[in-house]
Design a protein around this motif. Sequence first.
Motif, PDB file in Angstrom:
ATOM      1  N   HIS B 111      12.513 107.676  53.348  1.00 32.04           N
ATOM      2  CA  HIS B 111      12.606 106.827  52.095  1.00 32.04           C
ATOM      3  C   HIS B 111      11.689 105.438  52.153  1.00 32.04           C
ATOM      4  O   HIS B 111      11.072 105.074  51.624  1.00 32.04           O
ATOM      5  CB  HIS B 111      14.193 106.542  51.848  1.00 32.04           C
ATOM      6  CG  HIS B 111      14.127 105.935  50.390  1.00 32.04           C
ATOM      7  ND1 HIS B 111      13.596 106.631  49.155  1.00 32.04           N
ATOM      8  CD2 HIS B 111      14.294 104.698  49.839  1.00 32.04           C
ATOM      9  CE1 HIS B 111      13.798 105.841  48.209  1.00 32.04           C
ATOM     10  NE2 HIS B 111      14.262 104.738  48.589  1.00 32.04           N
ATOM     11  N   ARG B 114       8.196 106.414  52.098  1.00 30.26           N
ATOM     12  CA  ARG B 114       7.648 106.740  50.752  1.00 30.26           C
ATOM     13  C   ARG B 114       7.607 105.541  50.202  1.00 30.26           C
ATOM     14  O   ARG B 114       6.391 105.107  49.329  1.00 30.26           O
ATOM     15  CB  ARG B 114       8.553 107.446  49.963  1.00 30.26           C
ATOM     16  CG  ARG B 114       8.849 108.921  50.509  1.00 30.26           C
ATOM     17  CD  ARG B 114       9.286 109.919  49.435  1.00 30.26           C
ATOM     18  NE  ARG B 114       9.025 111.123  50.169  1.00 30.26           N
ATOM     19  CZ  ARG B 114      10.029 111.984  50.347  1.00 30.26           C
ATOM     20  NH1 ARG B 114      11.400 111.483  50.506  1.00 30.26           N
ATOM     21  NH2 ARG B 114       9.743 113.335  50.668  1.00 30.26           N
ATOM     22  N   VAL B 176       9.602 106.751  43.728  1.00 31.72           N
ATOM     23  CA  VAL B 176      10.330 106.295  44.629  1.00 31.72           C
ATOM     24  C   VAL B 176      11.239 105.024  44.214  1.00 31.72           C
ATOM     25  O   VAL B 176      10.855 104.272  43.772  1.00 31.72           O
ATOM     26  CB  VAL B 176       9.499 106.076  45.769  1.00 31.72           C
ATOM     27  CG1 VAL B 176      10.475 105.844  46.968  1.00 31.72           C
ATOM     28  CG2 VAL B 176       8.268 106.996  45.996  1.00 31.72           C
ATOM     29  N   GLN B 225      19.068 107.649  48.539  1.00 30.25           N
ATOM     30  CA  GLN B 225      18.023 108.304  49.632  1.00 30.25           C
ATOM     31  C   GLN B 225      18.033 107.530  50.888  1.00 30.25           C
ATOM     32  O   GLN B 225      17.635 107.880  51.819  1.00 30.25           O
ATOM     33  CB  GLN B 225      16.617 108.283  48.948  1.00 30.25           C
ATOM     34  CG  GLN B 225      16.461 109.464  47.997  1.00 30.25           C
ATOM     35  CD  GLN B 225      16.605 108.461  46.471  1.00 30.25           C
ATOM     36  OE1 GLN B 225      17.268 107.311  46.605  1.00 30.25           O
ATOM     37  NE2 GLN B 225      16.093 109.155  45.482  1.00 30.25           N
ATOM     38  N   CYS B 226      18.609 106.176  50.963  1.00 30.83           N
ATOM     39  CA  CYS B 226      18.529 105.474  52.199  1.00 30.83           C
ATOM     40  C   CYS B 226      19.603 106.125  53.221  1.00 30.83           C
ATOM     41  O   CYS B 226      19.582 105.755  54.270  1.00 30.83           O
ATOM     42  CB  CYS B 226      19.051 104.241  51.925  1.00 30.83           C
ATOM     43  SG  CYS B 226      17.609 103.248  51.118  1.00 30.83           S
ATOM     44  N   ALA B 658      19.173 112.250  54.308  1.00 34.64           N
ATOM     45  CA  ALA B 658      18.646 111.056  54.195  1.00 34.64           C
ATOM     46  C   ALA B 658      18.139 110.441  55.676  1.00 34.64           C
ATOM     47  O   ALA B 658      17.745 109.354  55.732  1.00 34.64           O
ATOM     48  CB  ALA B 658      19.439 110.094  53.303  1.00 34.64           C
TER      49      ALA B 658
END
Lengths: 258, 668
Positions: B111, B114, B176, B225-226, B658
């Motif tokens: 992440h 991104r 994102v 997403q972390c 993740a």
Amino acid sequence: MSSSTVSVSAATPTRHLFERRVDEIKPSKTDINFVIMDYLINEGYPSAAKKFAMEANIQPPIEEETIQPRVEIRNAIHAGNIETAIHKINDLNPQILDLDPSLHFALLRLQLIELIRDCMSIPNADITPALTFATSQLAPRAPTNPEFLEDLERTMALLIFPPENLAPQLAALLDPSLRQNVANRVNEAILGSQGARREARIRNLVRLRAWAEKKARETGKDIPPKLSLGLDSDKEGQDNDDDDEAMNGNGDADAMVS
Amino acid sequence: MFRRSSYASVVSGAAAPGGPQRSGTFSPIVNNNSTSGQPPQHPSINHSRNTSRNSDADGHHNGMSASWGRGGHLPSYSSQFGCIGNGLGGLGPEGSASSFFVPSYLRGSRHAERLEEAHKAKIAAQREYRSNHSSNAGSLSTSSSSVNLHKMVPSHRGMTHDIIERAPVIPAEEAVAPWPTKWSDSDKYPQLDIQPDGLEVRFSGSGKTHDESASIRTDYPMPRQCGIYYFEVTVVSKGKEGRMIGIGVGGPKVVLNRIPGWEPDSWAYHGDDGNIFSSTTSGKAYGPKFSTLDVIGCGVNFRTGCIFFTKNGHYIDVAFSNIKQERLYPMVGMKKPGEILRANFGQTQFVFDIDNMVEKEKAIIQDEINKHFMKDTSSFRPPLDETSFIHELIAQYLAHDGYVETARAFAGEVREELRSLANGNEAGLKYLDPEEDQDAVNRQRIRASILDGDVDRALKLTTAFYPSVLRDNENIYFKLRCRKFIEMIRKYTELQHSSSSKRANTANGHHNTSDDYDVFDHQMELDDQFGPHTGQWAAEGMDTEGESGGGDYHAKYENLLEDTIRYGQELKSEFSGDPRREVKKALEDTFALIAYPDARESSLAPLLEISGRVPVAEELNSAILVSLGKSSSAALERLCQQTEALVDELSEDGGAGAFINVRRDFLQ
């Protein structure tokens, strides 16, 4: 690249969204070549590694000579020459087995199995060498670990039962995969002792792929019922490349129609 | 592939040795949104989506505010056009809350990568916007002298931005999700004041006694997403009388006149009693009280759905579980004037060792992955164990991609290995029996030519064996032509500088590319080369003239330069009419190279790297495979693609995926 543009713009709505996401991911060849080279070096395929360095125009990460001892040890174990293998390992670094009694025991037990295997191949063979080896080498170590004891007992059972009618548990001891398994453990231990990664990247990658699919299905992600690699066309194993590719093409076509 | 750069329109100008030079670095880019008096943006998901989409759309534009020519042939666009601040995660002056940062525990995560890509794309887009608009604005006369431009750079906040790598294109629909960067200036109780850095918030003492409390949310919610999101809050002052402070998380709709924790959709740890509140006013005993100078950390583990707190670097316990909310913001609330809280969203080091916790989480998942597969090979391909399966994958890749010799050597070694295993099942592995495949040999020869820098030979071989490929794949043809130009410039710069140093030859590294001059050797003896199984293409084209001394040096240099320019003009006339943006862009990038006296020292140097040959070679190889009716990617590549897509799926909701960065953790 043009092909990918086409496939996106001519997006067939029936094609699974996930498949399109897969297509959009462009793995770098450099990465893949790295993974290949990593495997060749790590698991000891020196001549392939050398050729690959030339053909792919990449630098082999280590000298060929450093692979060679590992290859010889692996071959010795595969061939059942455990004594030779143990000598070679100790030549390389005596600490490897000293610090890993479980690995040392696994090697010695494999040596016992090889001795028993020799007896089994000849009717009414003399089992004394196997017994002597078991009492002198394995028995003193067995009490240090309950698993050792169990392994030893099971191995000795091989001497009792007729070879043609072994329980699966016992038959597994005679399977070549046990040699392979021990050889892998030895290889990992040597690599570890040299400060290298113990396992080749590709092994983790393959496991990750399997794990991720299972996990995705468990959590109900929207993925196609089957994810084909284009490798497993069938089990005959005798057909050539073209057939495989044709199968692959058909598979894609099916996916689009369904 | 290509770096963003400016357009050198003056190919011919380079004919004079030492011709136009870049007069300095690019003007620094200043993205100051908080100092320029612009109204702060209202943060919202929609906004960030839009901005990143824009940056994607603009990502192909060319245009940099570079200045060319020592004598000021072209006007330069200085940094005075800067200040198009705005933020995906904020791109502000350095040191403030709004400059881009990656919290330590997220470094190396997918992440974070991104977001960083999106951030770079954004900067690049702004740069283009600026340079495009500055020229439109007719501001040429107002720009500072290009002669002095480079001298301005160091004094300009010390920010000498170099050219940013071209950020990978982000799929437009997948903006994102940024992480929180500061307290929101709008999503707060009015009586709360925020310091300019956006991190410190205080209850402004208006004198009145408030019955109400005051809360605030951050600019962005915590991205699932972390995997794990963590932030810390320092109690700078608990004020004169109060110590009613709540630290936690809450959804976007939680009212802001109450302390977080009391309201539905909010969870918090309160300082006055050490209790935790799970969307209700009745607390539960949890940890110690906290007060002035205590540092309270709050973390959400999206994989497990748990929230935990830390105090002064010590983990307290899991406070809440079963948290499934989609959008949760870090929140703080307070009750009395004089209370001051300062947050750290990862801009600086955390007091608690959150990195270690994330590492442990990763290790748990790695263990699961590694254990899991041992027994589960069958779900993949029933008859093979892991090792055989890997051998199959490798052998198929080598055959598929035309690594003929390697495939043969590998098959030989594996066969030997299997043979030594007494009952080896040799028959099972079909790819380990590589048949003589003339196509594979041809493809490898073509690849080898490109990897050796001999584009001409690759073109000839391709035309001879696969005539339709270049016709049907014009973009690949174009890339090959561009690559040839780059190779010519490589030669030209090397020759130019080889008298002063020999590093040109050694800088290429291990593999002697033996191509120093053969790019210009157009005498291709097809007959020789097309003999089957020559197997020595790597050495072909080795030209002894490469060793010639300094005598005809100058003549050769002149010839080379002439050839290069002639070829460049050909290339230009052939493709300049092409409307495609990526073609234009590539042309511009490539032509810019020739303007440098030594392109290797320039910011465009990466274009010259031999590693740039690889993608061209692989693209051509794929196109040939497609033309032969074969799959363009090998099973191993497919496996990588599927893995990455699956992991993406697993990370979207903050699941185990993740914590996995396929490329970083598995491919390098």
